[in-house]
Design a protein around this motif. Sequence first.
Motif, PDB file in Angstrom:
ATOM      1  N   VAL A  75       8.403  -3.844  -1.928  1.00 27.12           N
ATOM      2  CA  VAL A  75       8.831  -3.885  -3.323  1.00 27.12           C
ATOM      3  C   VAL A  75       8.271  -5.177  -3.901  1.00 27.12           C
ATOM      4  O   VAL A  75       8.347  -6.227  -3.268  1.00 27.12           O
ATOM      5  CB  VAL A  75      10.366  -3.887  -3.440  1.00 27.12           C
ATOM      6  CG1 VAL A  75      10.784  -3.900  -4.889  1.00 27.12           C
ATOM      7  CG2 VAL A  75      10.954  -2.706  -2.722  1.00 27.12           C
ATOM      8  N   PHE A  76       7.723  -5.080  -5.106  1.00 25.43           N
ATOM      9  CA  PHE A  76       7.011  -6.235  -5.654  1.00 25.43           C
ATOM     10  C   PHE A  76       7.923  -7.438  -5.866  1.00 25.43           C
ATOM     11  O   PHE A  76       7.545  -8.579  -5.590  1.00 25.43           O
ATOM     12  CB  PHE A  76       6.328  -5.830  -6.960  1.00 25.43           C
ATOM     13  CG  PHE A  76       5.081  -6.604  -7.204  1.00 25.43           C
ATOM     14  CD1 PHE A  76       4.008  -6.469  -6.347  1.00 25.43           C
ATOM     15  CD2 PHE A  76       4.988  -7.492  -8.249  1.00 25.43           C
ATOM     16  CE1 PHE A  76       2.853  -7.199  -6.538  1.00 25.43           C
ATOM     17  CE2 PHE A  76       3.834  -8.227  -8.456  1.00 25.43           C
ATOM     18  CZ  PHE A  76       2.767  -8.077  -7.604  1.00 25.43           C
ATOM     19  N   SER A  77       9.144  -7.192  -6.341  1.00 20.06           N
ATOM     20  CA  SER A  77      10.043  -8.323  -6.597  1.00 20.06           C
ATOM     21  C   SER A  77      10.425  -9.018  -5.290  1.00 20.06           C
ATOM     22  O   SER A  77      10.620 -10.229  -5.248  1.00 20.06           O
ATOM     23  CB  SER A  77      11.296  -7.848  -7.332  1.00 20.06           C
ATOM     24  OG  SER A  77      11.866  -6.756  -6.675  1.00 20.06           O
ATOM     25  N   LYS A  80       7.661 -11.378  -4.374  1.00 18.78           N
ATOM     26  CA  LYS A  80       7.744 -12.637  -5.120  1.00 18.78           C
ATOM     27  C   LYS A  80       8.836 -13.540  -4.536  1.00 18.78           C
ATOM     28  O   LYS A  80       8.639 -14.744  -4.387  1.00 18.78           O
ATOM     29  CB  LYS A  80       8.028 -12.365  -6.603  1.00 18.78           C
ATOM     30  CG  LYS A  80       8.122 -13.637  -7.442  1.00 18.78           C
ATOM     31  CD  LYS A  80       8.279 -13.303  -8.911  1.00 18.78           C
ATOM     32  CE  LYS A  80       8.924 -14.434  -9.700  1.00 18.78           C
ATOM     33  NZ  LYS A  80       8.098 -15.618  -9.861  1.00 18.78           N
ATOM     34  N   ALA A  81       9.982 -12.936  -4.184  1.00 15.81           N
ATOM     35  CA  ALA A  81      11.067 -13.725  -3.592  1.00 15.81           C
ATOM     36  C   ALA A  81      10.607 -14.373  -2.285  1.00 15.81           C
ATOM     37  O   ALA A  81      10.892 -15.536  -2.015  1.00 15.81           O
ATOM     38  CB  ALA A  81      12.288 -12.841  -3.353  1.00 15.81           C
ATOM     39  N   ASP A  84       8.085 -17.210  -3.208  1.00 16.52           N
ATOM     40  CA  ASP A  84       8.813 -18.331  -3.816  1.00 16.52           C
ATOM     41  C   ASP A  84       9.667 -19.065  -2.781  1.00 16.52           C
ATOM     42  O   ASP A  84       9.818 -20.274  -2.823  1.00 16.52           O
ATOM     43  CB  ASP A  84       9.725 -17.834  -4.951  1.00 16.52           C
ATOM     44  CG  ASP A  84       8.926 -17.455  -6.185  1.00 16.52           C
ATOM     45  OD1 ASP A  84       7.690 -17.636  -6.150  1.00 16.52           O
ATOM     46  OD2 ASP A  84       9.523 -16.975  -7.170  1.00 16.52           O
TER      47      ASP A  84
ATOM     48  N   VAL B 250      12.648  -7.706 -13.854  1.00 18.93           N
ATOM     49  CA  VAL B 250      12.674  -8.369 -12.545  1.00 18.93           C
ATOM     50  C   VAL B 250      11.683  -7.728 -11.590  1.00 18.93           C
ATOM     51  O   VAL B 250      10.891  -8.405 -10.936  1.00 18.93           O
ATOM     52  CB  VAL B 250      14.102  -8.324 -11.951  1.00 18.93           C
ATOM     53  CG1 VAL B 250      14.105  -8.819 -10.514  1.00 18.93           C
ATOM     54  CG2 VAL B 250      15.039  -9.175 -12.797  1.00 18.93           C
ATOM     55  N   SER B 251      11.717  -6.392 -11.518  1.00 20.10           N
ATOM     56  CA  SER B 251      10.933  -5.703 -10.506  1.00 20.10           C
ATOM     57  C   SER B 251       9.545  -5.324 -10.995  1.00 20.10           C
ATOM     58  O   SER B 251       8.573  -5.478 -10.276  1.00 20.10           O
ATOM     59  CB  SER B 251      11.668  -4.419 -10.112  1.00 20.10           C
ATOM     60  OG  SER B 251      12.009  -4.470  -8.782  1.00 20.10           O
ATOM     61  N   GLY B 252       9.478  -4.823 -12.211  1.00 16.54           N
ATOM     62  CA  GLY B 252       8.209  -4.302 -12.695  1.00 16.54           C
ATOM     63  C   GLY B 252       7.291  -5.391 -13.210  1.00 16.54           C
ATOM     64  O   GLY B 252       6.090  -5.352 -12.991  1.00 16.54           O
ATOM     65  N   LEU B 254       7.994  -8.913 -12.981  1.00 16.93           N
ATOM     66  CA  LEU B 254       8.198 -10.210 -12.325  1.00 16.93           C
ATOM     67  C   LEU B 254       8.544 -11.305 -13.332  1.00 16.93           C
ATOM     68  O   LEU B 254       8.209 -12.464 -13.133  1.00 16.93           O
ATOM     69  CB  LEU B 254       6.979 -10.626 -11.497  1.00 16.93           C
ATOM     70  CG  LEU B 254       6.623  -9.751 -10.308  1.00 16.93           C
ATOM     71  CD1 LEU B 254       5.630 -10.467  -9.414  1.00 16.93           C
ATOM     72  CD2 LEU B 254       7.839  -9.349  -9.500  1.00 16.93           C
ATOM     73  N   TRP B 256      11.272 -13.110 -14.071  1.00 12.84           N
ATOM     74  CA  TRP B 256      12.626 -13.376 -13.609  1.00 12.84           C
ATOM     75  C   TRP B 256      13.413 -14.196 -14.620  1.00 12.84           C
ATOM     76  O   TRP B 256      14.629 -14.096 -14.689  1.00 12.84           O
ATOM     77  CB  TRP B 256      12.586 -14.040 -12.232  1.00 12.84           C
ATOM     78  CG  TRP B 256      12.153 -13.071 -11.184  1.00 12.84           C
ATOM     79  CD1 TRP B 256      11.618 -11.829 -11.402  1.00 12.84           C
ATOM     80  CD2 TRP B 256      12.232 -13.222  -9.769  1.00 12.84           C
ATOM     81  NE1 TRP B 256      11.356 -11.209 -10.214  1.00 12.84           N
ATOM     82  CE2 TRP B 256      11.714 -12.045  -9.190  1.00 12.84           C
ATOM     83  CE3 TRP B 256      12.679 -14.253  -8.936  1.00 12.84           C
ATOM     84  CZ2 TRP B 256      11.638 -11.871  -7.817  1.00 12.84           C
ATOM     85  CZ3 TRP B 256      12.604 -14.063  -7.564  1.00 12.84           C
ATOM     86  CH2 TRP B 256      12.089 -12.890  -7.007  1.00 12.84           C
TER      87      TRP B 256
END
Lengths: 354, 292
Positions: A75-77, A80-81, A84, B250-252, B254, B256
Amino acid sequence: MKKNKWLVTALALMPVFCGSANAAPVAGEVAPNSLAGQTIVFASSGGILQDGQKQAIWDPFQKESGATVLQDSGVFSKLKAMVDGNNVTWDLFVGDRYLSYQHCGELFEKVDRSVVDLSQIPEGLVSDECMIPAIIYADIMVYDADKYPEAPQSWKDFFDVEKFPGKRGVNMSSDPMTALIVGALLADGVAPDKLYPIDFDRAFNKLRSIEDHLVGWTTGAQAQQQLESGEVSIALVWNGRGFGAAKAGHNIKPIWNDWMVAVDSVSIPKGSKNVAAAQAGLNYYLGAKQTERLAELTSYAPVNVNAKPQLSDLAKQWIPDTERFKTSHNPDVKWWSEHWQEFADRWSAWISGN
Amino acid sequence: MTTAILTADGERALRARSSGDASAITLFPALAFMAAFFVYPLCDILWKSVSQPRLGMQNYVWFFTNDVNVAVSLRTFWTALIVSVVCLVLAYPYAYVMSTARPRMRILLLAIVLTPLWTSLMVRTLAWIVLLQDTGVINDVLERLGIGRLQLIRTTTGVIIGMAQMLMPFMVLPLYSVMSKIDGNLQLAAQSLGARPSVAFWRVYVPLTKPGIFAGTLTVFVLSLGFYIIPALLGSPRNTMISAMIQQQVSGLLQWGRGSAMGVVLLISTLLVVAVFMRLSRGLRLDGVGRP
């Protein structure tokens, strides 16, 4: 005895040194057992695609290279987590080329061209330095041949609700689809070579002009279900979903005019702990045999020009092959990526009825 | 009689409060858990909303200057309000029957209300799709009855049906717990003093159930605000609620910072609603329910 061992080691290492010094990498090859004991984690989107990737690419890769490849759903998010938080557990990630373009260098490592052979990839599919194409598919108009004896041919027909009455299925998920905007502009009379810069006002106004005839889908499964239940007569879908409806026995046909090339990408997350092995994995992914097998398992088109997948007659009607590329649009990934935020805002406004 | 109950309640509450010091240690694990898994992430969200992609209020400016965000937020609150009202109207008579039924019947009624809570959300929502879709069971029945097919799925109606069913227990249970404590003789007493049954019901019974009405409505309303799956599956994109917009950022995308700002706005507006409810329910007690 001891001498022999040294000799064997030296001989074994020779191709490695020579290889790095001279020979260019060849797509689909990996030095036998060169990655023994290493583990890489492949994060993909699940379903038929990831099953196919495991079978066509990673199972043979494990055998040849000695590496272990673990599967995870990406999952893309979450990526990123991980980046980061400096705790990256994935080594390869399947995403799309717009996001790859926007986050190259920040979330993704660059592809090492001394290890990965990009020469066999069909033209125009490598859109930034951090990705290789994973599969090719199509954003394509499909129609119900039982409803239209005379086949609709173009985006003009898609928007012509008098000549071709009936509901139109279109993507209304929160993930914007470039093909619908391009289609609206072509239908409105914009010349194919004058599409960019995209005129969002014009495109969304064109869409609003047939508002009452549109039925939104938010997932691929829903798009297919709308076709199968007869709720829509013509739709813009991913070719796999039109194929799915046709395979289920419905008289759904593709329109290979002005379809949009769609590409999923594979990239290495920034901070991956096994970058070298992951680069070798990318090179292996691009092999003719591997992509051929992947295409046979998934009906997505191969990303190697030499791949010759054996497909059923029905699947052949639905796969974006070389001939069909001549009537396609390959999106200007750079332009879209640089305007993605604006596009997403405009798109959300449209789908939520504002 | 009611006064006596309230006083006993008050005394119990007082006793509980005075033993508070001794229980500080027993509270510690729960507080530590909340600090680590609720307070810290919440602060992180607050910080992200003013620091990503750079320091400043740009995410909030974006939120309030973007028509879509404002429209979707209003729609979210409106949907939550309708769901609360629908739940209240359906749950009130149900809870009333429960409070007057014999024990065995009461257990059965309770089980019926709780079953949805024990069923997986996805299974339940998919079952609703099967029932509501254009070629679904409900429409087949309607057509056979000669009423004709209705568009139920991908409409606000569909979303409200799905949400109301899921949230029903949160309305029934507080109503039931209040109703079960009401002395049935109070209505008889009102009637013996000359009130018609309907007057006795509206002027005596309903005011006594107000705490249950407030508790149930507040719970359903607040829970409705965060719904995501049911609007996505039973509604159309035109029924998008704010949680789906947060997910997109958030997901699509980014983004945040933007997603966090939306979360903070939702949280603050929810707290405002809770504050208003508290105010109203405090006024309620001053109304003198059960006071001499």
